[in-house]
Scaffold this motif. Structure first.
Motif, PDB file in Angstrom:
ATOM      1  N   ILE A   9       0.132  -1.672   9.868  1.00  8.71           N
ATOM      2  CA  ILE A   9      -0.298  -1.542   8.471  1.00  8.71           C
ATOM      3  C   ILE A   9      -0.365  -2.921   7.826  1.00  8.71           C
ATOM      4  N   TYR A  51       3.689  -0.716  12.813  1.00  4.71           N
ATOM      5  CA  TYR A  51       2.656   0.320  12.758  1.00  4.71           C
ATOM      6  C   TYR A  51       1.258  -0.263  12.592  1.00  4.71           C
ATOM      7  N   PHE A  74      -2.414   5.999   7.068  1.00  7.01           N
ATOM      8  CA  PHE A  74      -1.404   6.144   8.119  1.00  7.01           C
ATOM      9  C   PHE A  74      -0.671   7.466   7.974  1.00  7.01           C
ATOM     10  N   LYS A 131      -0.804  10.943  10.599  1.00 15.30           N
ATOM     11  CA  LYS A 131       0.373  11.451  11.302  1.00 15.30           C
ATOM     12  C   LYS A 131       0.549  12.955  11.137  1.00 15.30           C
TER      13      LYS A 131
END
Length: 148
Positions: free
Chosen positions: A117, A115, A143, A147
């Motif tokens: 991150i 992702y 994050f 979403k």
């Protein structure tokens, strides 16, 4: 006169309490190798599972009660992989089939890397600095918020 002095004293108590929690956060952020108790303190207070004045052991217990933490000694140093697992659980990051099935450090860090991150080049067994934990927590919150 007594009432004024008492009122001033009562107004200064919250400032002293805030200063104590700020000092503790500053101490954690300046740490080169954060321990599990400090990590748990940051996570528990960030998730509103405990107040700012809890001990490391109480913070670990609060996270364990929610199913976010494992039974690790508070004084043991924390790796990136352990931090990634706590972040994935605590901030409810979903998406990886293997992580959803096994819920372990290996797949948590792989998921967070995929992702973006966590950096792809990071060593999962390296120890975590206080600032790294704060940055990771912030990235997980951002994050999760993006979403929704």
């Amino acid at each position: 006169m007594k009432k004024i002095i008492i009122a001033l004293f009562l107004m200064l108590i919250p400032l002293a309490l805030y200063a104590q929690s700020a000092d503790r956060i500053t101490e954690i952020l300046e740490t080169e190798k954060i321990n599990y108790g400090q990590l748990s303190y940051l996570a528990a207070t960030m998730l509103d599972l405990s107040s700012d004045d809890v001990s490391d052991e109480e913070a670990i217990q609060a996270l364990q009660k929610e199913g976010y933490a494992t039974n690790i000694e508070a004084s043991s140093n924390v790796t990136i992989a352990q931090t990634a697992l706590l972040c994935a659980k605590a901030f409810n990051i979903k998406g990886s089939l293997w992580y959803m099935l096994l819920k372990n450090e290996r797949y948590a860090i792989r998921m967070l890397k995929s992702y973006g991150i966590i950096s792809q080049a990071i060593d999962p067994q390296s120890f975590v600095k206080g600032t790294d934990v704060l940055n990771l927590f912030t990235a997980c919150i951002e994050f999760n918020g993006s979403k929704k």
